[in-house]
Design a protein around this motif. Structure first.
Motif, PDB file in Angstrom:
ATOM      1  N   VAL A  68       0.842  -1.189   0.000  1.00 22.86           N
ATOM      2  CA  VAL A  68       0.000   0.000   0.000  1.00 22.86           C
ATOM      3  C   VAL A  68       0.883   1.246   0.000  1.00 22.86           C
ATOM      4  N   ARG A  69       0.557   2.190  -0.853  1.00 24.02           N
ATOM      5  CA  ARG A  69       1.231   3.497  -0.815  1.00 24.02           C
ATOM      6  C   ARG A  69       0.456   4.389   0.142  1.00 24.02           C
ATOM      7  N   ASP A  70       1.128   4.852   1.182  1.00 23.84           N
ATOM      8  CA  ASP A  70       0.421   5.548   2.238  1.00 23.84           C
ATOM      9  C   ASP A  70       1.388   6.459   2.974  1.00 23.84           C
ATOM     10  N   ASP A  71       0.851   7.463   3.628  1.00 22.93           N
ATOM     11  CA  ASP A  71       1.638   8.312   4.507  1.00 22.93           C
ATOM     12  C   ASP A  71       1.625   7.663   5.878  1.00 22.93           C
ATOM     13  N   GLY A  72       2.679   6.929   6.190  1.00 25.17           N
ATOM     14  CA  GLY A  72       2.710   6.155   7.414  1.00 25.17           C
ATOM     15  C   GLY A  72       1.664   5.064   7.379  1.00 25.17           C
ATOM     16  N   LEU A  73       0.821   5.027   8.397  1.00 25.07           N
ATOM     17  CA  LEU A  73      -0.260   4.031   8.474  1.00 25.07           C
ATOM     18  C   LEU A  73      -1.622   4.715   8.417  1.00 25.07           C
ATOM     19  N   GLY A  74      -1.686   5.805   7.671  1.00 23.97           N
ATOM     20  CA  GLY A  74      -2.905   6.607   7.623  1.00 23.97           C
ATOM     21  C   GLY A  74      -4.140   5.842   7.198  1.00 23.97           C
ATOM     22  N   SER A  75      -3.983   4.835   6.344  1.00 18.53           N
ATOM     23  CA  SER A  75      -5.144   4.091   5.849  1.00 18.53           C
ATOM     24  C   SER A  75      -5.480   2.871   6.692  1.00 18.53           C
ATOM     25  N   GLN A  76      -4.690   2.609   7.729  1.00 14.88           N
ATOM     26  CA  GLN A  76      -4.915   1.423   8.560  1.00 14.88           C
ATOM     27  C   GLN A  76      -5.763   1.787   9.782  1.00 14.88           C
TER      28      GLN A  76
END
Length: 381
Positions: free
Chosen positions: A291-299
């Motif tokens: 996953v392309r994400d800023d840190g774990l923003g989508s988790q």
């Protein structure tokens, strides 16, 4: 429709640059969102017509200056960092500049297909430059121009050599405000050579890497040290490889534990593409979700039992100690109570007090002359 004259672009840049911000990337008084190299690229860009490709526009200085002076221009943009994409959007919103004529693209044939002019912030990595130049040369118009700028302190003569592999003519501008622009023209299409791959025997793994991926096809020494502790990590049905890079940790964990599912996340498009290729090359792609994400923003919060982290310490060209605490706070939010965070870091950074405060009880699991490995247990609160 012709592009706005360079003086108009520079006037727009001078007006907009002080208002640009880096958020959601790290912000500090000595970390800027735009600098003289952005201005020089705009100055040297020449006639752009009604369409242009912009690569590596860190926080939107180039793209937004063009939109401010030529609102009908169509711009294809590639930014490796998702934080750069988000900063550009936020800056555009704050400045009142619509983005309906801006299209973000992956680093692939569609990015530069048929393009006459490509503007670019030079990456520091020669491999990253090689892949970008190869992609542009393979799909841009036969007479395409590449205008690539950077700060002189981050440029080397080897950059000219890399560009010369993919363009017939490469020249350098005169330096101005400690910045310089390289002009390349006459694309030389070549067969794609990225991602590259390397077979390792210890540990036994095939590593794949795109040009901008940290450490390339090698295994960096911090990751190599953390791999020694995989058998000591708690049992978990799922795990997260935070700031995954080329996906070595995620791939090895999936291979060593056949029943586990791993989420590998990174803000870099090159890292994400590399991690997917690494997982596929080692036959674990069905259990590694990248996953392309800023840190774990989508988790979601309290959703993980095990997180692995080898934190980066670069934000673009800047070395900063502000990245790791943000990632540690993300890990603390996403770990379930009792879940484990395994972290490797340069021993002199002394992250253990931060881990204790943000995550929970932390023990030193291992230490060598350069690195420390810690295991932190998420406290119940």
């Amino acid at each position: 429709m012709s592009a706005a004259p360079a003086p108009d672009r520079l006037e727009a840049f001078d007006r907009l640059a002080p208002r640009l911000r880096r958020r959601p990337d790290v912000e500090a008084h000595d970390l800027v969102a735009a600098d003289a190299s952005d201005r020089l690229i705009l100055s040297e860009a020449g006639d752009l017509g009604d369409e242009v490709v912009v690569i590596g526009d860190r926080y939107g200085a180039i793209t937004l200056s063009l939109l401010a002076t030529q609102p009908d221009i169509r711009i294809r943009v590639h930014q490796d960092a998702i934080t750069g994409e988000r900063a550009l959007r936020l800056n555009a919103e704050e400045l009142g500049l619509p983005l309906d004529r801006v299209a973000w693209q992956d680093l692939g044939p569609e990015l530069a297909e048929g393009a006459a002019t490509v503007l670019m912030q030079l990456p520091r990595s020669l491999d990253a430059l090689d892949e970008i130049a190869q992609v542009v040369a393979a799909s841009a118009a036969p007479g395409a121009r590449l205008v690539a700028g950077g700060r002189v302190k981050h440029m080397t003569l080897a950059m000219n050599d890399v560009l010369a592999r993919h363009f017939e003519e490469v020249t350098a501008s005169r330096a101005a405000s400690k910045s310089r622009v390289l002009h390349a023209s006459g694309p030389i299409p070549t067969e794609p050579s990225w991602p590259r791959r390397q077979e390792h025997s210890d540990p036994r793994i095939t590593v794949c890497a795109h040009g901008a991926a940290f450490a390339g096809t090698s295994i960096d020494i911090g990751t190599r040290f953390l791999l020694r502790f995989l058998p000591d990590m708690r049992e978990a049905a799922s795990a997260i490889d935070l700031a995954c890079g080329t996906g070595v940790l995620a791939t090895m964990l999936a291979r060593e534990r056949p029943g586990i599912r791993v989420v590998a996340t990174d803000q870099s498009a090159a890292a994400v593409a590399s991690a997917r290729a690494t997982a596929a090359a080692n036959a674990v792609a069905d259990r590694v979700d990248v996953v392309r994400d800023d840190g774990l923003g989508s988790q979601p919060g309290a959703s993980a039992d095990l997180i692995l982290l080898n934190p980066p310490f670069h934000s673009g060209a800047a070395v900063t100690d502000a990245i790791a605490p943000r990632l540690l706070a993300d890990a603390a939010r996403v770990l379930r109570p009792g879940g484990e965070l395994w972290c490797v870091y340069n021993s002199h950074l002394g992250y253990r007090p931060i881990l204790e405060r943000l995550v929970g009880p932390t023990r030193q699991a291992g230490r060598n002359p350069k690195f420390t490995v810690t295991a932190s247990v998420r406290r119940a609160d």
